[in-house]
Design an enzyme around this catalytic site. Structure first.
Site, PDB file in Angstrom:
ATOM      1  CG  ASN A  17      -1.744  -1.439   1.118  1.00  0.00           C
ATOM      2  OD1 ASN A  17      -2.389  -1.130   0.147  1.00  0.00           O
ATOM      3  ND2 ASN A  17      -2.048  -1.621   1.952  1.00  0.00           N
ATOM      4  NE  ARG A  65      -2.124   3.130   2.992  1.00  0.00           N
ATOM      5  CZ  ARG A  65      -0.948   2.319   3.988  1.00  0.00           C
ATOM      6  NH1 ARG A  65       0.325   2.391   4.032  1.00  0.00           N
ATOM      7  NH2 ARG A  65      -1.242   1.486   5.049  1.00  0.00           N
ATOM      8  CE1 TYR A  95       0.679   5.016   7.306  1.00  0.00           C
ATOM      9  CE2 TYR A  95      -0.883   4.542   5.920  1.00  0.00           C
ATOM     10  CZ  TYR A  95      -0.430   4.597   7.832  1.00  0.00           C
ATOM     11  OH  TYR A  95      -0.688   2.776   8.029  1.00  0.00           O
ATOM     12  CB  ALA A 147      -0.002  -4.216   6.585  1.00  0.00           C
ATOM     13  CG  HIS A 197       2.003  -4.376  12.903  1.00  0.00           C
ATOM     14  ND1 HIS A 197       2.857  -4.099  13.284  1.00  0.00           N
ATOM     15  CD2 HIS A 197       1.131  -3.765  11.357  1.00  0.00           C
ATOM     16  CE1 HIS A 197       2.605  -2.574  12.642  1.00  0.00           C
ATOM     17  NE2 HIS A 197       2.174  -2.436  11.473  1.00  0.00           N
ATOM     18  CG  ASP A 249      12.444 -16.794  10.285  1.00  0.00           C
ATOM     19  OD1 ASP A 249      12.561 -16.775  11.443  1.00  0.00           O
ATOM     20  OD2 ASP A 249      11.319 -17.611  10.132  1.00  0.00           O
ATOM     21  CD  GLU A 306      10.486  -1.730  12.232  1.00  0.00           C
ATOM     22  OE1 GLU A 306      11.276  -1.512  14.066  1.00  0.00           O
ATOM     23  OE2 GLU A 306       9.769  -1.947  12.757  1.00  0.00           O
ATOM     24  CG  HIS A 358       7.204   1.663  11.185  1.00  0.00           C
ATOM     25  ND1 HIS A 358       6.681   0.364  10.182  1.00  0.00           N
ATOM     26  CD2 HIS A 358       8.126   0.920  11.856  1.00  0.00           C
ATOM     27  CE1 HIS A 358       6.669  -0.508  10.500  1.00  0.00           C
ATOM     28  NE2 HIS A 358       7.652   0.040  11.293  1.00  0.00           N
ATOM     29  NE  ARG A 403      -1.704   4.111  12.929  1.00  0.00           N
ATOM     30  CZ  ARG A 403      -1.684   3.744  11.619  1.00  0.00           C
ATOM     31  NH1 ARG A 403      -0.437   3.778  10.665  1.00  0.00           N
ATOM     32  NH2 ARG A 403      -3.207   3.582  10.474  1.00  0.00           N
TER      33      ARG A 403
HETATM   34  C1  DQA Z   1       3.774   1.469   8.422  1.00  0.00           C
HETATM   35  C2  DQA Z   1       2.748   1.605   9.578  1.00  0.00           C
HETATM   36  C3  DQA Z   1       1.667   0.151   9.334  1.00  0.00           C
HETATM   37  O1  DQA Z   1       0.863  -0.072  11.111  1.00  0.00           O
HETATM   38  C4  DQA Z   1       0.712   0.254   8.474  1.00  0.00           C
HETATM   39  O2  DQA Z   1      -0.250  -1.206   8.458  1.00  0.00           O
HETATM   40  C5  DQA Z   1       1.482   1.223   7.057  1.00  0.00           C
HETATM   41  C6  DQA Z   1       2.413   2.179   7.363  1.00  0.00           C
HETATM   42  C7  DQA Z   1       3.783   3.529   8.770  1.00  0.00           C
HETATM   43  O3  DQA Z   1       5.149   4.041   7.887  1.00  0.00           O
HETATM   44  O4  DQA Z   1       3.376   3.831   9.218  1.00  0.00           O
HETATM   45  O5  DQA Z   1       1.267   0.240   5.992  1.00  0.00           O
HETATM   46  O6  DQA Z   1       4.810   1.060   7.657  1.00  0.00           O
END
Ligand code: DQA
Length: 146
Positions: free
Chosen positions: A12, A19, A24, A79, A82, A89, A100, A102, A109
């Site tokens: 997405n 979106r 976002y 997504a 999660h 792995d 990581e 986000h 959230r």
């Molecule tokens: C995300 C946070 C995730 O929980 C969500 O499913 C996303 C975007 C973020 O960049 O804030 O698609 O990774």
């Protein structure tokens, strides 16, 4: 080791800018790529920016990052963060450092976003800063923190 930083984006995120902009923002993934390319160039690095809606593709790209000797991976698994033990792995299977990323802060959230399988194996997590999260994550690489 190569000078390339892989920036891998999950499901997405191709719709970024359109979106749920209240969560976002309005910046597109292409705009983030442009910003990261400029930032990387200043440090003699190259960005390889990709997006997929498919979990296994992210696994393949993580393996590729290792095989190609990438400097690091910035990973917004969206997504799959999660849900995906396969991605956990894959990160554990490679020695390439993974940061990581986000845009939002999933920990503030819905409860189902509070667990991160990616975070369990990542060198660092940057979340909650909108598009700036990517910049901060790349900075962690260029500064040698990661
Ligand atoms: C995300 C946070 C995730 O929980 C969500 O499913 C996303 C975007 C973020 O960049 O804030 O698609 O990774």
């Amino acid at each position: 080791m190569s000078n390339t930083v892989y920036v891998l984006n999950g499901p997405n995120l191709n719709l970024l800018g359109l979106r749920e902009p209240e969560i976002y923002g309005h910046t597109t993934l292409d705009e983030i790529a442009g910003m990261l390319e400029d930032q990387a160039r200043e440090h003699g690095l190259t960005i390889d920016m990709r997006q997929t809606n498919h979990e296994g593709m992210l696994v393949d790209w993580l393996h590729e990052a290792q095989a190609e000797g990438a400097r690091a991976v910035l990973l917004n698994a969206a997504a799959y963060t999660h849900t995906s033990i396969a991605l956990l792995d894959a990160i554990k299977a490679i020695t390439t450092p993974v940061v990581e990323v986000h845009l939002s802060n999933p920990k503030t959230r819905e409860e189902f976003r509070h667990i991160s399988f990616i975070g369990m194996a990542s060198a660092k997590t940057v979340e909650g800063h909108g598009p700036e999260s990517y910049r901060i994550a790349l900075e962690a690489v260029t500064s040698g923190e990661v």
